[in-house]
Scaffold this motif. Structure first.
Motif, PDB file in Angstrom:
ATOM      1  N   TYR A 297     -51.092 -38.898  20.356  1.00 25.12           N
ATOM      2  CA  TYR A 297     -51.850 -37.860  21.070  1.00 25.12           C
ATOM      3  C   TYR A 297     -51.947 -36.598  20.210  1.00 25.12           C
ATOM      4  O   TYR A 297     -53.024 -36.038  20.044  1.00 25.12           O
TER       5      TYR A 297
ATOM      6  N   GLY B  82     -64.176 -38.030  22.297  1.00 23.11           N
ATOM      7  CA  GLY B  82     -62.891 -38.722  22.231  1.00 23.11           C
ATOM      8  C   GLY B  82     -61.725 -37.806  22.569  1.00 23.11           C
ATOM      9  O   GLY B  82     -60.814 -38.188  23.306  1.00 23.11           O
ATOM     10  N   VAL B  83     -61.750 -36.594  22.059  1.00 25.33           N
ATOM     11  CA  VAL B  83     -60.699 -35.623  22.377  1.00 25.33           C
ATOM     12  C   VAL B  83     -60.735 -35.279  23.864  1.00 25.33           C
ATOM     13  O   VAL B  83     -59.692 -35.189  24.514  1.00 25.33           O
TER      14      VAL B  83
ATOM     15  N   LEU C 262     -59.232 -38.145  25.854  1.00 27.41           N
ATOM     16  CA  LEU C 262     -57.770 -38.103  25.748  1.00 27.41           C
ATOM     17  C   LEU C 262     -57.175 -37.069  26.695  1.00 27.41           C
ATOM     18  O   LEU C 262     -56.178 -37.320  27.366  1.00 27.41           O
ATOM     19  N   ASN C 263     -57.780 -35.886  26.720  1.00 21.52           N
ATOM     20  CA  ASN C 263     -57.240 -34.810  27.534  1.00 21.52           C
ATOM     21  C   ASN C 263     -57.450 -35.026  29.031  1.00 21.52           C
ATOM     22  O   ASN C 263     -56.599 -34.655  29.833  1.00 21.52           O
TER      23      ASN C 263
ATOM     24  N   SER D 221     -56.516 -39.876  29.678  1.00 25.90           N
ATOM     25  CA  SER D 221     -55.476 -40.690  29.080  1.00 25.90           C
ATOM     26  C   SER D 221     -54.087 -40.305  29.579  1.00 25.90           C
ATOM     27  O   SER D 221     -53.811 -39.141  29.870  1.00 25.90           O
TER      28      SER D 221
ATOM     29  N   ALA E 163     -54.225 -37.204  17.218  1.00 26.33           N
ATOM     30  CA  ALA E 163     -55.634 -37.269  17.621  1.00 26.33           C
ATOM     31  C   ALA E 163     -56.193 -35.870  17.857  1.00 26.33           C
ATOM     32  O   ALA E 163     -57.312 -35.558  17.435  1.00 26.33           O
TER      33      ALA E 163
ATOM     34  N   MET F 212     -51.634 -40.890  27.539  1.00 23.76           N
ATOM     35  CA  MET F 212     -50.911 -40.778  26.270  1.00 23.76           C
ATOM     36  C   MET F 212     -50.035 -39.534  26.208  1.00 23.76           C
ATOM     37  O   MET F 212     -48.988 -39.537  25.603  1.00 23.76           O
TER      38      MET F 212
END
Length: 111
Positions: free
Chosen positions: A59, A98-99, A102-103, A106, A62, A108
């Motif tokens: 994480y 993508g970021v 993730l935030n 995800s 990334a 992660m």
């Protein structure tokens, strides 16, 4: 936990500064920009190492890469006057997406 994200922000800032100075270093033939590159990367990697004590490695990496790439494209465009074409904007948009995924979605980041 908050200090880990401050370390990550410092790592991103130092990496962007160092990468921006790479062009000015001219193959490490100019002293001051070369020093900025070396010191910036040292600060960046050290700060990233402190951040990953708390933030999961994948994480943190990334975010470090994604945010750094987006900012460097901006530096290249505004400071070095390097053009960004439609494909480049699309690619940077994918990185930003993508970021964001993730935030927002995800797990992660959950330790």
């Amino acid at each position: 936990m908050a200090s880990a994200y401050l370390y990550l922000l410092l790592a991103i800032f130092a990496e962007v500064t160092a990468t921006s100075a790479l062009k000015l270093a001219d193959g490490f033939t100019r002293l001051l920009p070369s020093l900025i590159v070396v010191v910036g990367y040292c600060i960046s990697f050290y700060s990233l190492s402190l951040a990953v004590r708390v933030i999961p490695l994948g994480y943190a990496y990334a975010l470090w890469c994604g945010i750094g790439i987006v900012v460097i494209v901006g530096v290249g465009y505004f400071y070095y006057r390097q053009p960004v074409d439609l494909a480049g904007m699309f690619g940077v948009g994918l990185i930003m997406s993508g970021v964001a995924v993730l935030n927002l979605f995800s797990k992660m980041a959950v330790r």
